[in-house]
Design an enzyme around this catalytic site. Structure first.
Site, mmCIF file in Angstrom:
data_model
loop_
_atom_site.group_PDB
_atom_site.id
_atom_site.type_symbol
_atom_site.label_atom_id
_atom_site.label_comp_id
_atom_site.label_asym_id
_atom_site.label_seq_id
_atom_site.Cartn_x
_atom_site.Cartn_y
_atom_site.Cartn_z
ATOM 1 N N ASP A 100 0.814 -1.219 0.000
ATOM 2 C CA ASP A 100 0.000 0.000 0.000
ATOM 3 C C ASP A 100 0.849 1.271 0.000
ATOM 4 O O ASP A 100 1.470 1.597 1.009
ATOM 5 C CB ASP A 100 -0.904 -0.038 1.243
ATOM 6 C CG ASP A 100 -1.834 1.160 1.315
ATOM 7 O OD1 ASP A 100 -2.160 1.729 0.253
ATOM 8 O OD2 ASP A 100 -2.241 1.536 2.423
ATOM 9 N N ASP A 328 -1.906 5.730 -5.537
ATOM 10 C CA ASP A 328 -2.101 4.776 -4.449
ATOM 11 C C ASP A 328 -2.268 3.346 -4.966
ATOM 12 O O ASP A 328 -3.198 3.057 -5.713
ATOM 13 C CB ASP A 328 -3.341 5.210 -3.645
ATOM 14 C CG ASP A 328 -3.572 4.360 -2.414
ATOM 15 O OD1 ASP A 328 -2.723 3.504 -2.099
ATOM 16 O OD2 ASP A 328 -4.604 4.554 -1.745
#
Ligand SMILES: *[C@@H]1O[C@H](CO)[C@@H](O)[C@H](O)[C@H]1NC(C)=O
Ligand SMILES: *[C@@H]1O[C@H](CO)[C@@H](O)[C@H](O)[C@H]1NC(C)=O
Ligand SMILES: *[C@@H]1O[C@H](CO)[C@@H](O)[C@H](O)[C@H]1NC(C)=O
Ligand SMILES: *[C@@H]1O[C@H](CO)[C@@H](O)[C@H](O)[C@H]1NC(C)=O
Length: 452
Positions: A100, A328
């Site tokens: 992440d 992201d």
């Protein structure tokens, strides 16, 4: 700064092979595994998409407050996730973590069981801290403890020997992990095929885990999150000290079956760029109020090479820390400001040559029936980025297959005043991305994935 402790010498010794050190361009190469709710995607995928759209639409006051906190995150969320296997402890225990770029903390689900572990936790469902001889929690008074948000900062007794550093880390959808901020060794594979052992990786040993992003079906059985953000506690920041302050990845299309292997590479010299002359660059921007995120600047959007009329201010990152665009890997869909989204939707609708499906998939504004026509007939979206580069993903990156023969526009809108835009992992597929933190720039190329 590296202090010349015995551990450091041990580490250096481990990296000197045939007279070479990490500085010569050796890097870590970790396979990225992907998981999706295949083979019947529709149901769970839709649930996830609803959840995702909630993720960035939290109430204004709450959002503002969260945005300004250093623990903000884009939350590891969504149906299409990329995982990295990490081997932690001595002897090493294998753990599967969500990769992440929208958060900093590396944490794993922990179990304190000593003996009856198989009774309390099925083997392989948690990190068994007491089974690792090298595991230790940071002391609450240790400087490292001040790097994580910890709930009882004021209650730390510096003279008490066993006073572990408690942490509590919250994602933007309210999902939480808390436990002890700890350290242990980790064993990693380098690009030259050797195993490297790092003595002290700091991570959250999570005993309480709650919320939709980090538990339940959509977490896909992961053991935790590998935070790749900009903050000092992230996996990339910790390893950057040894391998170089950059990382790169290629997210391969997870709807292909079997899915091709992607890699997360940490460190490395100039090889990525020199191997890849077609690389484009855009500056990585910093938002001091949200230091975790990798921001990029969008200047405009075109559909089929026609520039859309969008007020450039909708893309800006203001001095209150609102707005802007984050790249992201932990979010599946792409989120754009309301005004930009409406213009894109209208422009694409106008140019779509494929028929709509019998019924619209809930949660989406535009779906097409692709069973009769080719994907290449879908309109082409491209983003003009700061630094004069153009990011032009293929239609499969923004039309997600929601059921056999049906694809829907995988972009959602966010309120401009308080929200921020997110380029999610679906949009990034098939591109090589290099996050160069020292030069503060993001390199990307459509051709980089097959070069390694
Ligand atoms: C690991 O140890 C080295 C050398 O002692 C130190 O410089 C570094 O900050 C430590 N890393 C972490 C994450 O604690
Ligand atoms: C801190 O710990 C020491 C040693 O355990 C103890 O003697 C002392 O009373 C503690 N102080 C406080 C404020 O709890
Ligand atoms: C490291 O490499 C070895 C040998 O190539 C392989 O068996 C092992 O699975 C790799 N480990 C990880 C965590 O990728
Ligand atoms: C898509 O179109 C085909 C005919 O071209 C039709 O048979 C099929 O039912 C349609 N699918 C949906 C989901 O509407």
């Amino acid at each position: 700064m590296l202090s010349l402790s015995p551990l450091y010498f041990l580490l250096l010794a481990a990296f000197v092979v045939n007279g070479r050190t990490a500085a010569t361009g050796e890097y870590l190469k970790l396979p990225l595994l992907c998981k999706t709710p295949r083979p019947s995607p529709t149901q769970s995928l839709l649930l996830d998409i609803y959840r995702l759209s909630h993720l960035h639409r939290i109430p204004d006051h709450k959002h503002k407050q969260i945005i300004k906190s250093p623990v903000v995150s884009g939350a590891p969320s969504g149906s299409g996730q990329y995982f990295v296997e990490l081997r932690l402890g001595s002897p090493p225990q294998s753990l599967l973590l969500v990769a992440d770029t929208g958060s900093d903390l590396l944490w794993v689900t922990c179990s304190a069981c000593r003996q009856k572990c198989s009774f309390l936790h099925r083997p392989g469902t948690a990190f068994l801290a007491r089974h690792s001889s090298s595991f230790s929690p940071h002391h609450c008074f240790h400087a490292t403890c001040s790097l994580v948000p910890h709930p009882d900062r004021n209650r730390c007794n510096r003279t008490q020997l066993h006073s572990p550093c408690r942490y509590e880390y919250e994602y933007s959808d309210g999902s939480k992990t808390s436990g002890f901020f700890s350290k242990d060794t980790t064993t990693l594979n380098t690009s030259s095929g050797r195993e490297a052992k790092l003595p002290n990786l700091s991570f959250g040993c999570g005993f309480r885990i709650s919320g939709p992003s980090v538990s339940g079906a959509s977490f896909n059985g992961a053991h935790g999150v590998l935070g790749l953000g900009r903050g000092s506690i992230s996996f990339t920041s910790q390893l950057g000290r040894y391998f170089g302050n950059k990382f790169s990845y290629c997210l391969m299309d997870y709807t292909l079956s079997p899915p091709p292997t992607s890699y997360l590479m940490i460190g490395g010299g100039q090889n990525a760029v020199s191997k890849n002359p077609k690389m484009s660059f855009t500056p990585l921007l910093i938002n001091p109020l949200s230091p975790t995120f990798y921001y990029i600047g969008i200047n405009g959007v075109s559909v089929n090479n026609v520039k859309l009329q969008i007020d450039p201010s909708v893309w800006s990152l203001d001095e209150m820390g609102n707005g802007g665009t984050v790249i992201d890997s932990g979010t599946t869909l792409t989120f754009l400001p309301e005004q930009a989204y409406r213009r894109i939707l209208t422009a694409i609708e106008r140019r779509v040559e494929l028929p709509g499906p019998a019924e619209l998939t809930p949660g989406f504004d535009l779906c097409v029936n692709t069973s009769g026509g080719s994907m290449s007939r879908l309109p082409r979206l491209s983003f003009k980025l700061s630094g004069d580069s153009v990011f032009a993903p293929p239609p499969r990156n923004y039309f997600i297959e929601t059921e056999e023969g049906v694809r829907c526009l995988a972009i959602q809108s966010v309120a401009t005043e308080t929200g921020f835009s997110v380029i999610g992992n679906l949009m990034q597929q098939g591109f090589f991305f290099e996050f160069d933190r020292d030069r503060s720039r993001l390199g990307f190329s459509r051709h980089g994935c097959t070069l390694r």
